[in-house]
Design a protein around this motif. Structure first.
Motif, mmCIF file in Angstrom:
data_model
loop_
_atom_site.group_PDB
_atom_site.id
_atom_site.type_symbol
_atom_site.label_atom_id
_atom_site.label_comp_id
_atom_site.label_asym_id
_atom_site.label_seq_id
_atom_site.Cartn_x
_atom_site.Cartn_y
_atom_site.Cartn_z
ATOM 1 N N PHE A 15 -8.090 7.266 -4.028
ATOM 2 C CA PHE A 15 -7.423 6.044 -4.475
ATOM 3 C C PHE A 15 -7.817 4.906 -3.544
ATOM 4 O O PHE A 15 -7.927 5.094 -2.330
ATOM 5 N N GLY A 17 -6.374 1.024 -3.128
ATOM 6 C CA GLY A 17 -5.431 0.029 -3.611
ATOM 7 C C GLY A 17 -5.597 -1.304 -2.925
ATOM 8 O O GLY A 17 -6.631 -1.576 -2.303
ATOM 9 N N ASN A 18 -4.589 -2.149 -3.062
ATOM 10 C CA ASN A 18 -4.640 -3.457 -2.412
ATOM 11 C C ASN A 18 -4.375 -3.360 -0.914
ATOM 12 O O ASN A 18 -4.867 -4.168 -0.137
ATOM 13 N N VAL A 19 -3.568 -2.401 -0.506
ATOM 14 C CA VAL A 19 -3.209 -2.269 0.907
ATOM 15 C C VAL A 19 -3.821 -1.018 1.520
ATOM 16 O O VAL A 19 -4.453 -1.079 2.571
ATOM 17 N N ILE A 20 -3.641 0.121 0.876
ATOM 18 C CA ILE A 20 -4.085 1.392 1.452
ATOM 19 C C ILE A 20 -5.093 2.081 0.546
ATOM 20 O O ILE A 20 -5.195 1.779 -0.643
ATOM 21 N N LEU A 22 -6.636 6.274 -0.066
ATOM 22 C CA LEU A 22 -6.368 7.678 0.229
ATOM 23 C C LEU A 22 -7.653 8.463 0.068
ATOM 24 O O LEU A 22 -8.345 8.333 -0.947
ATOM 25 N N ILE A 40 -4.746 8.490 4.988
ATOM 26 C CA ILE A 40 -4.526 7.125 4.497
ATOM 27 C C ILE A 40 -5.328 6.155 5.352
ATOM 28 O O ILE A 40 -5.226 6.162 6.583
ATOM 29 N N ARG A 41 -6.125 5.343 4.697
ATOM 30 C CA ARG A 41 -6.845 4.258 5.374
ATOM 31 C C ARG A 41 -6.066 2.968 5.190
ATOM 32 O O ARG A 41 -5.641 2.644 4.076
ATOM 33 N N HIS A 42 -5.878 2.250 6.296
ATOM 34 C CA HIS A 42 -5.069 1.017 6.315
ATOM 35 C C HIS A 42 -5.844 -0.027 7.107
ATOM 36 O O HIS A 42 -6.502 0.308 8.094
ATOM 37 N N PRO A 66 9.163 1.252 0.389
ATOM 38 C CA PRO A 66 8.908 2.676 0.656
ATOM 39 C C PRO A 66 10.140 3.427 1.153
ATOM 40 O O PRO A 66 10.310 4.603 0.831
ATOM 41 N N GLU A 120 -3.592 3.663 10.508
ATOM 42 C CA GLU A 120 -3.055 2.338 10.829
ATOM 43 C C GLU A 120 -2.901 2.152 12.343
ATOM 44 O O GLU A 120 -2.275 2.964 13.015
ATOM 45 N N ASP A 141 3.792 -14.790 -1.811
ATOM 46 C CA ASP A 141 4.506 -14.878 -3.086
ATOM 47 C C ASP A 141 5.491 -13.730 -3.295
ATOM 48 O O ASP A 141 6.491 -13.890 -3.997
ATOM 49 N N ASP A 142 5.169 -12.556 -2.736
ATOM 50 C CA ASP A 142 6.026 -11.387 -2.979
ATOM 51 C C ASP A 142 6.829 -11.007 -1.732
ATOM 52 O O ASP A 142 7.204 -9.864 -1.543
ATOM 53 N N LEU B 29 11.073 -8.444 -8.136
ATOM 54 C CA LEU B 29 11.355 -9.152 -6.885
ATOM 55 C C LEU B 29 12.647 -9.958 -7.001
ATOM 56 O O LEU B 29 13.140 -10.199 -8.109
ATOM 57 N N ARG B 37 3.884 -1.900 -5.483
ATOM 58 C CA ARG B 37 3.993 -1.377 -4.111
ATOM 59 C C ARG B 37 3.302 -0.026 -4.038
ATOM 60 O O ARG B 37 3.615 0.868 -4.830
ATOM 61 N N GLU B 38 2.373 0.122 -3.108
ATOM 62 C CA GLU B 38 1.677 1.394 -2.882
ATOM 63 C C GLU B 38 2.457 2.164 -1.826
ATOM 64 O O GLU B 38 2.615 1.683 -0.694
ATOM 65 N N ILE B 39 2.943 3.345 -2.181
ATOM 66 C CA ILE B 39 3.922 4.031 -1.345
ATOM 67 C C ILE B 39 3.498 5.470 -1.059
ATOM 68 O O ILE B 39 3.177 6.228 -1.973
ATOM 69 N N ARG B 41 4.743 9.083 0.192
ATOM 70 C CA ARG B 41 5.911 9.947 0.402
ATOM 71 C C ARG B 41 5.530 11.051 1.384
ATOM 72 O O ARG B 41 4.469 11.674 1.240
ATOM 73 N N PRO B 115 7.121 1.655 7.799
ATOM 74 C CA PRO B 115 7.908 1.382 6.585
ATOM 75 C C PRO B 115 7.259 0.405 5.615
ATOM 76 O O PRO B 115 7.746 0.244 4.500
ATOM 77 N N ALA B 118 4.965 3.644 3.976
ATOM 78 C CA ALA B 118 5.299 5.073 3.971
ATOM 79 C C ALA B 118 6.784 5.275 4.238
ATOM 80 O O ALA B 118 7.409 4.471 4.931
#
Lengths: 183, 183
Positions: A15, A17-20, A22, A40-42, A66, A120, A141-142, B29, B37-39, B41, B115, B118
């Motif tokens: 995967f 994504g925008n942030v992380i 896998l 997880i790559r951050h 999360p 991270e 924005d979020d 929001l 949100r990429e989360i 677990r 947080p 994750a």
């Protein structure tokens, strides 16, 4: 002293994504066996121990999806694409999230937050001699948050009552306590 | 005080592995807009500040594939399926990784490690009055590590030289320093 290193045999990206991202790595263990590692790559992050001239720490109160809770944390944020100097990120995040600027910046350390499953690294800075930047926050924005100033004793009480439960934030409060007379 | 909470509108599971799972949540929001949100677990973990009767801290040196480096950390491990009491996990991990048992256990805190992406929570215990369990480690099949005992000053030097860069471990060393006279 035993050899501990695990050699990568293959990497599969699951995967992005925008942030992380896998990936699953197959590794060769020190004993020659193979195993898989979920990783997880951050992009990395910054956090700021910001202290006002009357020795109060700056906190942000923010919902963290999360963990499904509103957390008290020190100002922090991830390193954006193209940002190669974490200090630049730290200055940007402090102003965006709290509307403070700092005349004096000092690098404290860089820590891995969860090295068992993520790469991270969080670069932690101390910011002092604070001034108000503009009287208006410039949040993403979020992004929604409240800013709070707390004394060391108030912050320690929130650790004791488990209202402050974020690892980097507890690190920063302990650092503040250990160096209190220098501020 | 602003409303900060994000309401879950939908959850998509992307990956479920042996250790972590990845999901993407669509959230509403506070301003009514939506965001994703990429989360990650995670089952949760324990870590142990273990202190010998001569005031040395117990460390494990272990290769961490996500960061590609051998790290100095306090003993730690994830909560296995079926383990509902983190103290039981902590006692198991301390003995498995270091061959120490402790007569005295005290819960220090529970912290979120990352947080922003994750839900991992790490339960941190203090273990004192240590005794050797069996003169033989009982590591997992894919686990390789070295055990070290360090004084507070030695541990602080390794923070200063960035040889200790793991957040929970720096938390534990700072806790040891702040409470040094009580040990």
């Amino acid at each position: 002293m035993k050899n501990l290193t695990e050699e990568t045999q293959s990497t599969t990206e699951i995967f992005k994504g925008n942030v992380i991202a896998l990936e699953i790595d197959t590794v060769r263990l020190p004993n020659g066996e193979t195993a898989t590692r979920e990783i997880i790559r951050h992009p990395g992050a910054v956090a700021i121990l910001a202290i006002t001239t009357d020795k109060k720490m700056v906190f942000v109160e923010q919902y963290r999806k999360p963990v499904g809770a509103i957390l008290f944390e020190i100002p922090a944020g991830k390193i954006d694409a193209g940002e190669t100097n974490p200090l630049v990120t730290a200055k940007r995040e402090l102003e965006e999230e709290t509307d403070y600027r700092a005349e004096k910046w000092q690098r404290l350390t860089a820590l891995y937050t969860a090295p068992g499953f993520a790469d991270e690294v969080i670069h932690i800075y101390e910011a002092t001699k604070l001034t108000i930047a503009s009287n208006a926050l410039k949040l993403d924005d979020d992004e929604f948050l409240n800013v709070h100033l707390l004394s060391l004793d108030e912050a320690k009480q929130l650790i004791g009552s488990q209202k402050i439960v974020d690892a980097k934030t507890v690190f920063a409060i302990q650092h503040f306590e250990l160096n209190y007379n220098n501020y």
